[in-house]
Write a protein that holds these residues in place. Structure first.
Motif, mmCIF file in Angstrom:
data_model
loop_
_atom_site.group_PDB
_atom_site.id
_atom_site.type_symbol
_atom_site.label_atom_id
_atom_site.label_comp_id
_atom_site.label_asym_id
_atom_site.label_seq_id
_atom_site.Cartn_x
_atom_site.Cartn_y
_atom_site.Cartn_z
ATOM 1 N N SER A 1 -45.614 46.404 13.920
ATOM 2 C CA SER A 1 -46.481 45.318 13.447
ATOM 3 C C SER A 1 -45.735 44.239 12.658
ATOM 4 O O SER A 1 -46.331 43.246 12.259
ATOM 5 C CB SER A 1 -47.619 45.900 12.589
ATOM 6 O OG SER A 1 -47.110 46.387 11.364
ATOM 7 N N GLU B 1 -49.781 38.077 9.976
ATOM 8 C CA GLU B 1 -48.312 37.993 10.003
ATOM 9 C C GLU B 1 -47.704 38.923 8.961
ATOM 10 O O GLU B 1 -48.135 38.950 7.810
ATOM 11 C CB GLU B 1 -47.860 36.563 9.691
ATOM 12 C CG GLU B 1 -48.304 35.557 10.703
ATOM 13 C CD GLU B 1 -47.139 34.954 11.467
ATOM 14 O OE1 GLU B 1 -46.005 35.472 11.332
ATOM 15 O OE2 GLU B 1 -47.369 33.981 12.179
ATOM 16 N N SER C 1 -43.956 41.039 12.420
ATOM 17 C CA SER C 1 -43.947 39.923 13.371
ATOM 18 C C SER C 1 -42.672 39.088 13.298
ATOM 19 O O SER C 1 -42.256 38.500 14.301
ATOM 20 C CB SER C 1 -45.168 39.027 13.148
ATOM 21 O OG SER C 1 -45.306 38.708 11.780
ATOM 22 N N THR C 2 -42.073 39.026 12.100
ATOM 23 C CA THR C 2 -40.874 38.198 11.937
ATOM 24 C C THR C 2 -39.904 38.864 10.974
ATOM 25 O O THR C 2 -40.327 39.447 9.973
ATOM 26 C CB THR C 2 -41.240 36.814 11.352
ATOM 27 O OG1 THR C 2 -42.248 36.212 12.152
ATOM 28 C CG2 THR C 2 -40.023 35.893 11.287
#
Ligand code: ZN
Length: 249
Positions: free
Chosen positions: A62, A34, A64-65
């Motif tokens: 890349s 993550e 993720s959040t």
């Protein structure tokens, strides 16, 4: 273990002639696969943001959040740079932002609208563990739905305050510049202190300043400031006036 890094250093100042600089803090949290950005800056820092991520071997794809503390332009515009990311924003903040008339607040209206209709949006609420060991809390005042994020780690926990605590000065004075509700801001700054003081070594990350820890109860920076402005006043491009805008020694 959640690893923490400052990607863009926030700056505790504004321009009397030109308003907010928008130099807000961008933080990176990594845990396993993550890659989480907390706030993502605006147009002026795009190049630096992508370059600093690339230096760490991190591509935009890349991420993720993206966790947003609030929807002011200088914290949220770059959500569009991360095509694989889930964008998390407080429910109350989003509902409030969508209702404001154009130009009435420091909101990037079109970016907020696009986010509201994006399939990658995830609306979150205070008290929610939004990701493993990351909990959102409500700290109103600067905006009505502002959130801060508390990241639990084995040793040093992290409080990402956003603009609930923009600067070291707001933390030490207990009051806020540029707030919609000073009383609410004062209570929010107090609640940051209440959480900060619980566990020795906890890092607090202001929205427009550098990460700090408490040393003998005094907020103490963990890094040194790197900020300057180059200006052209001369007749050729090589004549550059360099302004160091750090705190004077
Ligand atoms: Zn703000």
């Amino acid at each position: 273990v959640v690893n923490f890094k400052t990607i863009i250093q926030g700056y505790p100042g504004k321009s009397p002639s030109h308003g907010g600089l928008g130099w807000s803090t961008v933080s990176l949290l990594t845990v396993g696969d993550e890659r989480i950005l907390v706030d993502c800056g605006s147009f002026g820092v795009r190049g630096t943001l992508l370059k600093n991520l690339k230096t760490l071997g991190i591509t935009p794809e890349s991420i993720s959040t993206v966790l947003l503390t609030h929807l002011h332009w200088d914290h949220c515009v770059n959500w569009t740079l991360f095509p694989g990311a889930t964008i998390m924003v407080g429910e109350m903040e989003l509902e409030w932002a969508l209702k404001q008339s154009t130009g009435s607040h420091q909101l990037p209206e079109l970016y907020v609208e696009a986010l509201a209709s994006s399939s990658r949006l995830r609306v979150i609420v205070p008290g929610e563990e939004v990701l493993n060991n990351i909990v959102a809390y409500h700290v109103p005042g600067h905006t009505p739905g502002h959130l801060f994020y508390y990241i639990s780690r084995e040793r040093d926990d992290i409080i990402i305050a956003g603009d609930a605590g923009k600067t070291r000065t707001e933390l030490t004075s207990g009051a806020a510049d540029m707030t919609m509700d000073q009383d609410a801001s004062k209570r929010s700054i107090q609640s940051l202190w209440d959480m900060w003081a619980v566990k020795p070594g906890t890092i607090l990350v202001p929205g427009h300043d550098m990460p700090m820890v408490l040393k003998d109860s005094i907020p103490t920076y963990l890094s040194t400031r790197n900020v300057s402005i180059d200006s052209w006043f001369g007749d050729d491009l090589m004549s550059i006036r360099h302004f160091d805008i750090r705190e004077p020694e």
